[in-house]
Design an enzyme around this catalytic site. Structure first.
Site, short mmCIF file in Angstrom:
data_model
loop_
_atom_site.label_atom_id
_atom_site.label_comp_id
_atom_site.label_asym_id
_atom_site.label_seq_id
_atom_site.Cartn_x
_atom_site.Cartn_y
_atom_site.Cartn_z
N LYS A 120 1.48 3.97 -3.10
CA LYS A 120 1.06 5.35 -2.87
C LYS A 120 2.23 6.32 -3.07
O LYS A 120 2.07 7.40 -3.64
CB LYS A 120 0.49 5.51 -1.45
CG LYS A 120 -0.83 4.82 -1.21
CD LYS A 120 -1.98 5.48 -1.94
CE LYS A 120 -2.46 6.72 -1.26
NZ LYS A 120 -3.68 7.29 -1.90
N TYR A 141 0.82 -1.21 0.00
CA TYR A 141 0.00 0.00 0.00
C TYR A 141 0.85 1.26 0.00
O TYR A 141 0.73 2.13 -0.88
CB TYR A 141 -0.94 -0.02 1.20
CG TYR A 141 -1.65 1.29 1.46
CD1 TYR A 141 -2.43 1.89 0.48
CD2 TYR A 141 -1.55 1.92 2.71
CE1 TYR A 141 -3.08 3.08 0.72
CE2 TYR A 141 -2.21 3.10 2.96
CZ TYR A 141 -2.98 3.69 1.96
OH TYR A 141 -3.63 4.87 2.20
#
Length: 497
Positions: free
Chosen positions: A248, A244
């Site tokens: 990002k 994640y």
């Protein structure tokens, strides 16, 4: 920076919102409609096959929620007609070129109308499939920027690094400590100094891996597991703790590198919690970050907490984040400056991890959860484990050692307890895996600089901003009162069903 009336700015504006079915996007949409009914239109990008499916999702997952009850009360019988006029669901997917808009709506119509784009979309599982996470969190940002550059009236693009699991902004620093400043990511720069980070190469790594799996005739489950493992492996290689935060970070790299003269701001909220005040206190959706631990504790399924007691946990109520988003979009409209904002509390109004078990115990002791049999669940004071060493020792003595005994008995009794052993093994493995995933955050010794955010707050107060509607100062929060009378009651009402 001079700021005028937010209400006046929003009047007659057309806004495009991605990730519209997400927690924060819903609060944003409700707020805009409630405070400025004369907004022209909100286009909501929803992942769906066609307009009918997108519209159904909008009704089921957005405006059908309890979140909209105040707006519904205010509008009365005009509620449905008002929403039909102001909202339009658009089927699309930011992981695809041109957002996969197809011909469901005239692209020229969109390009010629939009004043504001709010990108809230994101794949937020820590161990999401690498192909999915890269497509949404990294390439999706590029697709949004390309789309924004075609919008001839566009005044501002706001990119939100949302926090659905825990401390979304942690990807700025990985496992480092100290003061985390509001600086951009430079393209190709890793956290650990390892050279060779290339986003195109990451795409190729995924393609090659998928091709190899297909050649081996791997099952869907095998492909899913392989893609999850690949994401963690690639993230760890360059210093990020999970898929994640890695994807990002790469998304921000692309956005900052390709922004050109686009009016742009990036908002990095910390851990987002239930609403503080608007549209009413305590609204939340799903077990978010620490809330999953809260739910397990309140149901009597968890007795320990993994964290450094004196560590600062950075959290911020969702409606304060939305207020900041709205002020930012007004402040940056038609402005050439590109600024990053941390929206959190660790500097202005810090709360330490040691407070959370105390709040949880006090609340659930006074108002215990009622189980399926109608009986109140008693909670005990939780044990706080302040290191991975103490956690592993606790797990060994409390769970793994008893399991070894059961396994010996199982062997003697010809696998009589095999099902129980397998079930316990899976649960222990899951807990150990989650502990490893969350370790960089619960033991992080850092606070998040919010100098840019405080400057914006000062400008808002000195200008004509309606601060009674758009305050985002974390100093207004009394954490004890918030947890005992707002957040935990919200968890009990909306999550612990």
């Amino acid at each position: 920076m001079e700021l005028g009336s937010i209400i006046e700015f929003l009047e007659g504006k057309t806004i495009f919102v991605t990730g519209a079915t997400g927690f924060l996007a819903k609060i944003f949409v409700e707020k805009i409609l409630r405070v400025q009914p004369n907004v022209k239109k909100l286009y909501l990008l929803v992942r769906a096959e066609d307009i009918e499916s997108a519209t159904q999702r909008m009704h089921d997952e957005i405006i059908g929620k309890d979140l909209f009850r105040l707006l519904k009360k205010n509008l009365g019988p005009k509620f449905n007609s008002f929403l039909s006029e102001k909202l339009a669901a658009i089927p699309g997917d930011i992981s695809q070129e041109n957002l996969n808009l197809k011909n469901f709506i005239s692209k020229e119509e969109i390009y010629n109308q939009l004043d504001v784009i709010i990108n809230v979309a994101g794949a937020t599982k820590f161990d999401e499939r690498y192909d999915v996470a890269l497509g949404t969190n990294t390439l999706g940002v590029k697709h949004i920027l390309d789309f924004a550059k075609r919008c001839i009236k566009l005044k501002v693009l706001v990119h939100l690094s949302t926090a659905r699991h825990i401390m979304s902004q942690i990807y700025l620093c990985g496992e480092r400590g100290g003061l985390i400043v509001e600086n951009p990511h430079n393209l190709g720069v890793s956290l650990n100094g390892v050279l060779g980070l290339d986003i195109d190469m990451e795409r190729k790594v995924i393609e090659d891996s998928l091709n190899q799996l297909q050649e081996k005739e791997a099952t869907k489950e095998e492909i899913k597991v392989a893609m999850k493992d690949l994401g963690i492996k690639r993230a760890n290689k360059y210093g990020w703790p999970n898929t994640y935060v890695f994807t990002k970070a790469m998304g921000e790299m692309l956005l900052w590198h390709m922004k050109g003269d686009m009016p742009l701001s990036i908002i990095r909220p910390t851990m987002i919690t239930s609403t503080y005040k608007e549209p009413f206190p305590g609204w939340i959706e799903g077990a978010r970050t620490i809330d999953g631990i809260t739910v397990a504790y309140g149901k009597g399924k968890l007795r320990f907490f993994l964290a450094s007691p004196e560590g600062v946990i950075d959290m911020i109520p969702a409606d304060l984040v939305v207020n900041a988003m709205i002020v930012v979009l007004v402040a940056h409209a038609n402005q050439p400056k590109h600024i990053i904002y941390h929206v959190g509390s660790s500097i202005s109004n810090p709360i330490k991890y040691r407070s959370l078990p105390d709040y949880g115990y006090r609340y659930f002791k006074a108002k215990p959860w009622i189980d399926l049999h109608g009986k109140p669940v008693k909670v005990c004071k939780g044990i706080m484990l302040d290191s991975m060493v103490s956690f592993r020792r606790f797990m060994f003595l409390r769970y793994q050692l008893p399991l070894k005994v059961i396994e010996l008995v199982n062997a003697v009794l010809c696998q009589y307890f095999r099902g129980l052993c397998d079930d316990l093994n899976k649960k222990i493995h899951l807990v150990m895996r989650l502990a490893e995933l969350y370790k960089p955050y619960v033991f992080l010794d850092a606070v998040f600089d919010n100098m840019n955010t405080m400057k914006l707050l000062s400008a808002a107060r000195e200008g004509d901003v309606e601060m009674d509607l758009f305050n985002f100062d974390p100093k207004i929060i009394d954490w004890e009162d918030y947890f005992l009378n707002v957040h935990l009651p919200g968890i009990a009402k909306y999550v612990m069903k």
